[in-house]
Motif scaffolding. Structure first.
Motif, PDB file in Angstrom:
ATOM      1  N   LEU A   1       0.814  -1.216   0.000  1.00  0.00           N
ATOM      2  CA  LEU A   1       0.000   0.000   0.000  1.00  0.00           C
ATOM      3  C   LEU A   1       0.845   1.262   0.000  1.00  0.00           C
ATOM      4  O   LEU A   1       0.349   2.340   0.313  1.00  0.00           O
ATOM      5  CB  LEU A   1      -0.950  -0.022   1.203  1.00  0.00           C
ATOM      6  N   THR A   2       2.111   1.130  -0.370  1.00  0.00           N
ATOM      7  CA  THR A   2       2.976   2.299  -0.477  1.00  0.00           C
ATOM      8  C   THR A   2       3.268   2.559  -1.946  1.00  0.00           C
ATOM      9  O   THR A   2       3.008   1.726  -2.795  1.00  0.00           O
ATOM     10  CB  THR A   2       4.301   2.060   0.273  1.00  0.00           C
ATOM     11  N   GLY A   3       3.831   3.707  -2.230  1.00  0.00           N
ATOM     12  CA  GLY A   3       4.210   4.022  -3.595  1.00  0.00           C
ATOM     13  C   GLY A   3       3.012   4.210  -4.506  1.00  0.00           C
ATOM     14  O   GLY A   3       2.886   3.535  -5.508  1.00  0.00           O
ATOM     15  N   ALA A   4       2.133   5.107  -4.141  1.00  0.00           N
ATOM     16  CA  ALA A   4       0.913   5.341  -4.911  1.00  0.00           C
ATOM     17  C   ALA A   4       1.258   5.997  -6.249  1.00  0.00           C
ATOM     18  O   ALA A   4       1.362   7.206  -6.355  1.00  0.00           O
ATOM     19  CB  ALA A   4      -0.048   6.208  -4.110  1.00  0.00           C
TER      20      ALA A   4
ATOM     21  N   PHE B   1      -5.290   2.972  -8.141  1.00  0.00           N
ATOM     22  CA  PHE B   1      -6.337   3.194  -7.141  1.00  0.00           C
ATOM     23  C   PHE B   1      -5.754   3.756  -5.852  1.00  0.00           C
ATOM     24  O   PHE B   1      -6.426   4.491  -5.135  1.00  0.00           O
ATOM     25  CB  PHE B   1      -7.151   1.917  -6.890  1.00  0.00           C
ATOM     26  N   LEU B   2      -4.494   3.403  -5.548  1.00  0.00           N
ATOM     27  CA  LEU B   2      -3.867   3.959  -4.347  1.00  0.00           C
ATOM     28  C   LEU B   2      -3.705   5.474  -4.475  1.00  0.00           C
ATOM     29  O   LEU B   2      -3.957   6.214  -3.529  1.00  0.00           O
ATOM     30  CB  LEU B   2      -2.510   3.308  -4.103  1.00  0.00           C
TER      31      LEU B   2
ATOM     32  N   TRP C   1      -5.501   7.391  -6.448  1.00  0.00           N
ATOM     33  CA  TRP C   1      -6.846   7.977  -6.478  1.00  0.00           C
ATOM     34  C   TRP C   1      -7.454   8.068  -5.083  1.00  0.00           C
ATOM     35  O   TRP C   1      -8.254   8.959  -4.814  1.00  0.00           O
ATOM     36  CB  TRP C   1      -7.759   7.185  -7.398  1.00  0.00           C
ATOM     37  N   SER C   2      -7.083   7.144  -4.199  1.00  0.00           N
ATOM     38  CA  SER C   2      -7.640   7.189  -2.838  1.00  0.00           C
ATOM     39  C   SER C   2      -7.180   8.427  -2.080  1.00  0.00           C
ATOM     40  O   SER C   2      -7.794   8.800  -1.080  1.00  0.00           O
ATOM     41  CB  SER C   2      -7.263   5.925  -2.067  1.00  0.00           C
ATOM     42  N   LEU C   3      -6.124   9.057  -2.554  1.00  0.00           N
ATOM     43  CA  LEU C   3      -5.591  10.256  -1.913  1.00  0.00           C
ATOM     44  C   LEU C   3      -6.031  11.540  -2.610  1.00  0.00           C
ATOM     45  O   LEU C   3      -5.683  12.633  -2.163  1.00  0.00           O
ATOM     46  CB  LEU C   3      -4.058  10.195  -1.889  1.00  0.00           C
ATOM     47  N   CYS C   4      -6.767  11.415  -3.699  1.00  0.00           N
ATOM     48  CA  CYS C   4      -7.146  12.568  -4.525  1.00  0.00           C
ATOM     49  C   CYS C   4      -8.430  13.239  -4.039  1.00  0.00           C
ATOM     50  O   CYS C   4      -9.279  12.598  -3.413  1.00  0.00           O
ATOM     51  CB  CYS C   4      -7.388  12.129  -5.974  1.00  0.00           C
ATOM     52  N   THR C   5      -8.538  14.490  -4.404  1.00  0.00           N
ATOM     53  CA  THR C   5      -9.829  15.176  -4.331  1.00  0.00           C
ATOM     54  C   THR C   5     -10.582  14.811  -5.606  1.00  0.00           C
ATOM     55  O   THR C   5      -9.973  14.315  -6.569  1.00  0.00           O
ATOM     56  CB  THR C   5      -9.623  16.700  -4.277  1.00  0.00           C
TER      57      THR C   5
END
Length: 152
Positions: A82-85, A90-91, A93-97
């Motif tokens: 779950l590192t290196g998005a 999708f990783l 995108w999970s951090l995006c607005t």
């Protein structure tokens, strides 16, 4: 990176191919975990309470440790990282607005980097499966030697 229509189609095909390879590794890992449990279950059922010759006992212990190590390697293959998005994942995108997501989806420039990132994931998974297979092969030979040693 600017792409043309033929390159876009090849990038789409490459992305699909790599995702299929990742799915294959996960399916193989599931089969391996199931198959590793069979000899371990047999060992747990058969070995306790039986006096083995010292050589056979050492070989059984070594083979068992090998099977457990192979199972751990396979678990690492299927363990999510779950590192290196990377952009386009999708990783990421999970951090995006919502606005950043739309911007990322409208930016095809990172598609090649995304295929490379997925390919690296697939390669790492295949290396793990190969290592687990090598460890398993050695462990099964060791357990077969233990069986022979107990019969002598």
């Amino acid at each position: 990176m600017t792409t043309t229509a033929p390159v876009d189609a090849r990038l789409d095909a490459a992305n699909t191919t790599v995702l299929a390879e990742i799915s294959r590794t996960d399916a193989k890992a599931g089969v391996l975990l199931t198959s590793f449990s069979l000899p371990l279950a047999a060992l747990v059922a058969a070995v306790p309470g039986h006096a083995l010759p010292p050589a056979a006992a050492v070989l059984v212990a070594a083979g068992t440790v090998g099977l457990v190590a192979a199972m751990l390697v396979v678990l690492l293959v299927v363990r999510p990282r779950l590192t290196g998005a990377a952009r386009g994942s999708f990783l990421y995108w999970s951090l995006c607005t919502p606005e950043a997501l739309v911007e990322d989806l409208n930016n095809p420039g990172d598609r090649a980097a995304h295929v490379i990132h997925l390919s690296q994931i697939a390669r790492r998974k295949y290396r793990g499966l190969r290592l687990a297979g090598d460890i398993t092969g050695a462990s099964l030979v060791t357990l077969a030697a233990a069986l022979l040693a107990s019969l002598i």
